[in-house]
Design an enzyme around this catalytic site. Sequence first.
Site, short mmCIF file in Angstrom:
data_model
loop_
_atom_site.label_atom_id
_atom_site.label_comp_id
_atom_site.label_asym_id
_atom_site.label_seq_id
_atom_site.Cartn_x
_atom_site.Cartn_y
_atom_site.Cartn_z
N THR A 1 0.87 -1.14 0.02
CA THR A 1 -0.03 0.23 -0.07
C THR A 1 0.86 1.20 -0.10
O THR A 1 0.42 2.31 -0.85
CB THR A 1 -0.85 0.09 1.14
OG1 THR A 1 -1.40 -1.20 1.40
CG2 THR A 1 -2.18 0.99 1.06
N GLY B 1 5.39 -6.88 6.82
CA GLY B 1 6.67 -6.69 6.15
C GLY B 1 8.09 -6.55 6.70
O GLY B 1 8.97 -6.46 6.01
N GLU C 1 9.55 1.76 10.93
CA GLU C 1 8.28 2.51 10.69
C GLU C 1 7.63 3.19 11.98
O GLU C 1 7.08 4.15 12.30
CB GLU C 1 7.10 1.25 10.60
CG GLU C 1 7.30 1.01 9.08
CD GLU C 1 6.48 -0.25 8.57
OE1 GLU C 1 6.35 -0.36 7.50
OE2 GLU C 1 6.05 -0.91 9.45
C1 5RP Z 1 5.37 -3.47 7.02
C2 5RP Z 1 4.26 -3.13 7.37
C3 5RP Z 1 3.13 -2.99 6.18
O1 5RP Z 1 2.64 -1.53 6.48
C4 5RP Z 1 2.02 -3.87 6.26
O2 5RP Z 1 2.65 -5.00 6.53
C5 5RP Z 1 0.90 -3.70 5.27
O3 5RP Z 1 1.52 -4.20 4.17
P1 5RP Z 1 0.50 -4.13 2.82
O4 5RP Z 1 0.33 -2.60 2.46
O5 5RP Z 1 1.62 -5.02 1.79
O6 5RP Z 1 -0.79 -4.91 2.84
O7 5RP Z 1 3.90 -2.68 8.61
O8 5RP Z 1 6.43 -3.67 7.93
#
Ligand code: 5RP
Length: 228
Positions: free
Chosen positions: A34, A102, A108
């Site tokens: 995203t 991720g 983050e």
């Molecule tokens: C990575 C994250 C991402 O924001 C979370 O995994 C959402 O991923 P996606 O946008 O691919 O659904 O926290 O550490």
Amino acid sequence: MASIHSDNEKKLAALEALKYVTNGMILGLGSGSTAEHMIHGLGVKVSEGLQVKGVPSSERSAELARELDIPLTTLEDCGKLDLTIDGADEFDPELRLIKGGGGALLREKILAHNSKMNIIITDSSKAVERLGAFKLPVEIIPLAVWPILEELNAMELQPVLRKTGQTNYRTDENNFILDLNILKQDDLTALNDTLLSIPGVVETGLFLDTTNILIMGKREGTTTIRRA
Ligand code: 5RP
């Protein structure tokens, strides 16, 4: 693998969030699919003349930003961020989040903590009444993996050491990730405090009070929820 619908919802949320970006801002750039839609959209705006600088939350987001000629900076150089836009794995009605699917949760959370405003962008599958269907990622120092596994097992959190194929997954900071089952946990603030008190635990994927605005993509359009 994300469905076409959820990917479209992610893109809609990302484009809506970019409406909050103005000239001169220092932006925290999230990680995940995203956030990557958002970085692509930001690249277009930069190519059209928007002047911003980004602080990436992962090596992957940094690489994408460089490919798109988005100028990058660091927290040391810029101090507070004006706005961070990032994704999430789950959010509840209080805009509490699970992040780190991720593996980028540590950087983050550093960006979220140091940002004047945080916008979370998701598809509609991320909305839950109660956090925990998604396993909670926790970043730990590799040296401490065995005692931490023992301690978390004793707390019935069913920790699983994240793997990439046969090898242990490594974060951008070269740490390990444990994924925990927190479905039975009623007090998430207490859980977070307990986890952070264990030597070797670096950070958790619980983002309990950082989100200002959440933008969720839907089949058509987006819904914006502001923290009360
Ligand atoms: C990575 C994250 C991402 O924001 C979370 O995994 C959402 O991923 P996606 O946008 O691919 O659904 O926290 O550490």
